[in-house]
Design a protein around this motif. Sequence first.
Motif, PDB file in Angstrom:
ATOM      1  N   UNK A  80       0.892  -1.159   0.000  1.00  0.00           N
ATOM      2  CA  UNK A  80       0.000   0.000   0.000  1.00  0.00           C
ATOM      3  C   UNK A  80       0.933   1.212   0.000  1.00  0.00           C
ATOM      4  N   UNK A  81       0.932   2.032   1.011  1.00  0.00           N
ATOM      5  CA  UNK A  81       1.918   3.105   1.150  1.00  0.00           C
ATOM      6  C   UNK A  81       3.235   2.492   1.632  1.00  0.00           C
ATOM      7  N   UNK A  82       3.116   1.594   2.604  1.00  0.00           N
ATOM      8  CA  UNK A  82       4.276   0.901   3.137  1.00  0.00           C
ATOM      9  C   UNK A  82       4.324  -0.537   2.640  1.00  0.00           C
ATOM     10  N   UNK A  83       5.371  -1.249   2.981  1.00  0.00           N
ATOM     11  CA  UNK A  83       5.519  -2.629   2.514  1.00  0.00           C
ATOM     12  C   UNK A  83       4.495  -3.558   3.160  1.00  0.00           C
ATOM     13  N   UNK A  84       4.210  -4.689   2.510  1.00  0.00           N
ATOM     14  CA  UNK A  84       3.311  -5.664   3.129  1.00  0.00           C
ATOM     15  C   UNK A  84       3.951  -6.248   4.386  1.00  0.00           C
ATOM     16  N   UNK A  85       3.133  -6.537   5.365  1.00  0.00           N
ATOM     17  CA  UNK A  85       3.649  -7.107   6.611  1.00  0.00           C
ATOM     18  C   UNK A  85       4.398  -8.414   6.362  1.00  0.00           C
ATOM     19  N   UNK A  86       3.914  -9.232   5.445  1.00  0.00           N
ATOM     20  CA  UNK A  86       4.571 -10.510   5.183  1.00  0.00           C
ATOM     21  C   UNK A  86       5.982 -10.300   4.618  1.00  0.00           C
ATOM     22  N   UNK A  87       6.179  -9.268   3.799  1.00  0.00           N
ATOM     23  CA  UNK A  87       7.511  -8.965   3.269  1.00  0.00           C
ATOM     24  C   UNK A  87       8.449  -8.527   4.390  1.00  0.00           C
ATOM     25  N   UNK A  88       7.929  -7.769   5.341  1.00  0.00           N
ATOM     26  CA  UNK A  88       8.730  -7.362   6.500  1.00  0.00           C
ATOM     27  C   UNK A  88       9.131  -8.608   7.283  1.00  0.00           C
ATOM     28  N   UNK A  89       8.169  -9.494   7.499  1.00  0.00           N
ATOM     29  CA  UNK A  89       8.449 -10.731   8.240  1.00  0.00           C
ATOM     30  C   UNK A  89       9.525 -11.554   7.546  1.00  0.00           C
ATOM     31  N   UNK A  90       9.442 -11.658   6.244  1.00  0.00           N
ATOM     32  CA  UNK A  90      10.429 -12.453   5.508  1.00  0.00           C
ATOM     33  C   UNK A  90      11.804 -11.812   5.547  1.00  0.00           C
ATOM     34  N   UNK A  91      11.877 -10.489   5.505  1.00  0.00           N
ATOM     35  CA  UNK A  91      13.173  -9.812   5.571  1.00  0.00           C
ATOM     36  C   UNK A  91      13.866 -10.056   6.908  1.00  0.00           C
ATOM     37  N   UNK A  92      13.097 -10.085   7.986  1.00  0.00           N
ATOM     38  CA  UNK A  92      13.683 -10.200   9.320  1.00  0.00           C
ATOM     39  C   UNK A  92      13.639 -11.618   9.880  1.00  0.00           C
ATOM     40  N   UNK A  93      13.165 -12.571   9.099  1.00  0.00           N
ATOM     41  CA  UNK A  93      13.039 -13.963   9.543  1.00  0.00           C
ATOM     42  C   UNK A  93      14.390 -14.499  10.031  1.00  0.00           C
ATOM     43  N   UNK A  94      14.369 -15.108  11.210  1.00  0.00           N
ATOM     44  CA  UNK A  94      15.550 -15.750  11.760  1.00  0.00           C
ATOM     45  C   UNK A  94      16.531 -14.816  12.448  1.00  0.00           C
TER      46      UNK A  94
END
Length: 122
Positions: A56-70
């Motif tokens: 939307x304006x910001x990134x999707x929450x799932x993309x944030x989760x995948x970037x910071x996974x682990x």
Amino acid sequence: MQYRRTMIRIARIGALSGLLTLTVGSALAAGPVVAGGQALASQRQCLGCHQVDARRVGPPFRAIAQRFQGQPQAAQYLAQAIRNGSSGQWGAIPMPAQPRLSDADAMRLAQWILSLSESKQP
């Protein structure tokens, strides 16, 4: 005077770090604290700029989760970014600070966001 302000800020950061550590430990001991994360995101108007799976304006929450996974400190980092804002991580549009959001709610949101990397459904 400037020295005193700096020391107060350092003390606040230390206190916040300790609180976040306690919150994470309590959350792990309490079980699935991420339940209701999407409802909290809706209440706090996060869904005005973010969606779970679409930009939307910001990134999707799932993309944030995948970037910071682990990453071991990901929840603390995200909670601080939610409360203090950030810029340059996802493009030109900055994430505005959310100072009225409590530390506990910021941590709940961060934990919920991170949980999205493990599931297909919110």
